[in-house]
Design a protein around this motif. Structure first.
Motif, PDB file in Angstrom:
ATOM      1  N   ARG A 346     140.538 -24.098   3.483  1.00  0.00           N
ATOM      2  CA  ARG A 346     140.395 -22.885   2.675  1.00  0.00           C
ATOM      3  C   ARG A 346     141.751 -22.303   2.285  1.00  0.00           C
ATOM      4  O   ARG A 346     141.957 -21.890   1.144  1.00  0.00           O
ATOM      5  CB  ARG A 346     139.571 -21.838   3.430  1.00  0.00           C
ATOM      6  N   ASP A 347     142.676 -22.237   3.236  1.00  0.00           N
ATOM      7  CA  ASP A 347     143.971 -21.605   2.966  1.00  0.00           C
ATOM      8  C   ASP A 347     144.951 -22.538   2.280  1.00  0.00           C
ATOM      9  O   ASP A 347     145.800 -22.093   1.499  1.00  0.00           O
ATOM     10  CB  ASP A 347     144.589 -21.109   4.286  1.00  0.00           C
ATOM     11  N   GLU A 353     136.930 -21.112  -5.787  1.00  0.00           N
ATOM     12  CA  GLU A 353     136.203 -20.621  -6.951  1.00  0.00           C
ATOM     13  C   GLU A 353     136.373 -21.522  -8.175  1.00  0.00           C
ATOM     14  O   GLU A 353     135.940 -21.183  -9.265  1.00  0.00           O
ATOM     15  CB  GLU A 353     136.642 -19.187  -7.269  1.00  0.00           C
ATOM     16  N   ARG A 354     137.009 -22.683  -7.961  1.00  0.00           N
ATOM     17  CA  ARG A 354     137.136 -23.650  -9.048  1.00  0.00           C
ATOM     18  C   ARG A 354     136.231 -24.847  -8.759  1.00  0.00           C
ATOM     19  O   ARG A 354     135.728 -25.039  -7.653  1.00  0.00           O
ATOM     20  CB  ARG A 354     138.590 -24.109  -9.214  1.00  0.00           C
ATOM     21  N   SER A 355     136.039 -25.664  -9.770  1.00  0.00           N
ATOM     22  CA  SER A 355     135.047 -26.735  -9.681  1.00  0.00           C
ATOM     23  C   SER A 355     135.517 -27.900  -8.809  1.00  0.00           C
ATOM     24  O   SER A 355     136.708 -28.058  -8.518  1.00  0.00           O
ATOM     25  CB  SER A 355     134.725 -27.267 -11.078  1.00  0.00           C
ATOM     26  N   GLN A 403     133.051 -23.751  -3.389  1.00  0.00           N
ATOM     27  CA  GLN A 403     132.647 -22.782  -2.369  1.00  0.00           C
ATOM     28  C   GLN A 403     131.166 -22.917  -2.019  1.00  0.00           C
ATOM     29  O   GLN A 403     130.738 -22.469  -0.949  1.00  0.00           O
ATOM     30  CB  GLN A 403     132.942 -21.360  -2.835  1.00  0.00           C
ATOM     31  N   PHE A 404     130.383 -23.552  -2.889  1.00  0.00           N
ATOM     32  CA  PHE A 404     128.960 -23.703  -2.622  1.00  0.00           C
ATOM     33  C   PHE A 404     128.628 -25.007  -1.887  1.00  0.00           C
ATOM     34  O   PHE A 404     127.467 -25.271  -1.592  1.00  0.00           O
ATOM     35  CB  PHE A 404     128.173 -23.623  -3.931  1.00  0.00           C
ATOM     36  N   LEU A 405     129.646 -25.813  -1.592  1.00  0.00           N
ATOM     37  CA  LEU A 405     129.430 -27.024  -0.802  1.00  0.00           C
ATOM     38  C   LEU A 405     129.454 -26.676   0.683  1.00  0.00           C
ATOM     39  O   LEU A 405     130.067 -25.696   1.096  1.00  0.00           O
ATOM     40  CB  LEU A 405     130.531 -28.051  -1.093  1.00  0.00           C
ATOM     41  N   SER A 406     128.811 -27.511   1.496  1.00  0.00           N
ATOM     42  CA  SER A 406     128.878 -27.327   2.947  1.00  0.00           C
ATOM     43  C   SER A 406     130.296 -27.604   3.416  1.00  0.00           C
ATOM     44  O   SER A 406     131.110 -28.212   2.705  1.00  0.00           O
ATOM     45  CB  SER A 406     127.913 -28.284   3.641  1.00  0.00           C
ATOM     46  N   GLY A 407     130.613 -27.170   4.646  1.00  0.00           N
ATOM     47  CA  GLY A 407     131.952 -27.373   5.181  1.00  0.00           C
ATOM     48  C   GLY A 407     132.344 -28.838   5.236  1.00  0.00           C
ATOM     49  O   GLY A 407     133.483 -29.206   4.921  1.00  0.00           O
ATOM     50  N   GLY A 408     131.396 -29.700   5.626  1.00  0.00           N
ATOM     51  CA  GLY A 408     131.684 -31.130   5.704  1.00  0.00           C
ATOM     52  C   GLY A 408     131.989 -31.724   4.343  1.00  0.00           C
ATOM     53  O   GLY A 408     132.896 -32.558   4.203  1.00  0.00           O
TER      54      GLY A 408
END
Length: 503
Positions: A346-347, A353-355, A403-408
């Motif tokens: 994430r960091d 927020e991009r594709s 951001q809408f994908l799972s963490g994996g």
């Protein structure tokens, strides 16, 4: 067939709750009860519905159907603010603190002691210190949060939750960024919270941790609840089978042996960076997976970023493919054939927020560009899709925001980006942090495949089993220095941990 415990009095109950995001059914007719004084863990692969359920509890998401009751009374809340008023708070894996403000400011945010329209700094500080004393959880109250270690930042996040008179606390992957001794400290705190009568919901991919700390475990798979069971009735194998629907096999792929006559790909000679690491020297051959183990703060990640060109060393040299290189930035590293999966997706890794398309192709846009036609979009799309297939990214379209994908799957996007550059060297820093057992197997297989085709991997991990399972050889760092080199029969957990704790 799932069974519900109707004998115990639940603090919060979910009855046939469902939640969808577009065509994706994240949670389907899920019924589960959470009791005060108990540690209730949620287990499942990425995308199973764990975090969705946690976010429904915290008011981040609003359920599509079903019912919620608190203390047996029907309840409805659709925002975190409303959830906090009901005593429902959460601690996430990715901390949500204000890094430029003090510990007091972060803990007391929204709950400052006031005198008329003015905030009473002294009274607010007294309240914060009372919370610290009550839970025996102490951090310098005047220190700027951004200057704290990750472990202390997490303490601040927990103290902020405890300052709200919480009755239920959701811990979402709380140990993903902690060293071994810090994990046990957190476990002691979680147990004391449950003992004091609070309901604790614990979400983690570390199955040994789940078994050690939980009173109750709920297994989720593809949005469905599989079962809720006492932790004493579960084992690591039973959890894996429940999560995946498959028998337990070998977690780690077979790693091919390294030809000692292979060329050296990367040579690091007496590399130093003040206050981070000193006098680091090692080599990696083509096709070799070199592990770097050590405690958080030992200098591993700083070393990786320096090799990748994100920061300059104070002294020493780096040779790549037989040539001494003076990296002036990440773009130089990419051109040479390096790629990185950074410590924090994430960091440091993703633009949430991009594709998916933009996140994957960004370092390689020049490949698709011409001065006359601009970006060749069709070629860009083809290569991104091919790379996502190669790295087994599950997605609903490459134009969707990551951001809408799972963490994996977010983690696998980083591997898709790296694979797209066909690197000679992959630097993988905590590559399986915060992902489930199924995603881990995929990532281990990807690393193994890189090795088999002659690409080298520098693997940094806090999971000792991971290092032992896939590395040919391992360096152990402590206090910024390499204190041990282990291979073959020497590569054991006891030897790694003994070296990591050297002063």
């Amino acid at each position: 067939v799932e069974k519900r415990n109707n004998n115990a009095k639940a603090f919060i109950s979910f009855d046939k709750v469902s939640k969808s995001f577009g065509a994706t059914n994240a949670l389907i007719n899920c019924s589960v009860d959470f009791e005060l004084g108990k540690i209730h863990s949620l287990v499942g692969e990425n995308g199973a519905g764990k975090s969705t359920l946690g976010k429904l509890i915290l008011g981040i998401y609003k359920l599509d159907s079903g019912a919620v009751s608190i203390d047996g009374i029907p309840a409805s809340f659709s925002s975190p603010t409303e959830a906090v008023k009901l005593g429902l708070v959460g601690i996430s894996q990715e901390l949500s603190l204000l890094p430029d403000r003090t510990v007091i400011d972060n803990i007391a945010m929204g709950r400052e002691t006031t005198f008329g329209p003015f905030v009473s700094s002294n009274k607010t500080k007294e309240q914060v210190l009372k919370v610290m004393d009550k839970y025996d959880l102490h951090v310098d109250p005047e220190k700027i949060v951004g200057m704290l270690s990750v472990a202390d930042q997490q303490k601040v996040e927990i103290l902020r939750a405890l300052n709200t008179n919480a009755r239920l606390i959701v811990f979402d992957e709380p140990t993903a960024r902690l060293a071994g001794h810090q994990v046990e400290q957190l476990h002691s705190l979680v147990r004391s919270l449950a003992k004091s009568g609070k309901a604790v919901i614990y979400i983690s991919h570390y199955l040994e941790e789940i078994l050690a700390i939980s009173d109750t475990i709920t297994l989720l798979r593809n949005g469905h609840k599989v079962r809720t069971e006492s932790a004493s009735n579960e084992t690591r194998d039973s959890l894996i089978e429940g999560m995946t629907g498959r028998d337990v096999g070998s977690l780690f792929p077979e790693i091919s042996k390294i030809d000692p006559n292979k060329d050296v790909l990367l040579k690091v000679n007496k590399l130093c960076r003040n206050n981070e690491f000193q006098d680091i020297s090692f080599e990696i051959k083509k096709g070799e997976i070199l592990g770097i183990a050590g405690l958080v703060g030992s200098g591993r990640s700083e070393l990786a970023l320096t090799i990748y060109g994100d920061r300059l060393p104070d002294s020493g040299s780096i040779e790549f493919c037989g040539n001494k290189v003076g990296l002036k930035g990440i773009s130089d590293s990419v051109k040479l054939g390096m790629a990185i999966v950074p410590e924090s997706r994430r960091d440091q890794g993703l633009m949430l927020e991009r594709s998916l398309l933009e996140n994957t192709s960004l370092p390689y846009l020049k490949r698709f560009a011409s001065w006359f036609y601009g970006i060749n979009k069709s070629q860009e799309r083809k290569e991104v899709i091919d790379s996502c297939v190669e790295t087994m990214v599950k997605h609903g379209g490459i134009e969707k925001e990551v951001q809408f994908l799972s963490g994996g799957n977010q983690q696998k996007v980083l591997f898709a980006r790296a694979a797209m550059g066909k690197p000679k060297l992959l630097i993988a820093d905590e590559p399986t942090r915060g992902v489930d057992i199924g995603a881990k197997q995929v990532i281990y297989e990807l690393i193994s495949q890189l090795s088999k085709v002659g690409e080298a991997v520098l693997l940094i991990s806090s999971e000792v089993e991971e290092i032992i399972g896939i590395a040919h050889r391992t360096l152990v760092m402590s206090h910024g220095k390499v204190v041990a080199e282990l291979s073959g029969s020497e590569l054991k957990k006891s030897a790694i941990m003994e070296a990591a704790f050297k002063q």
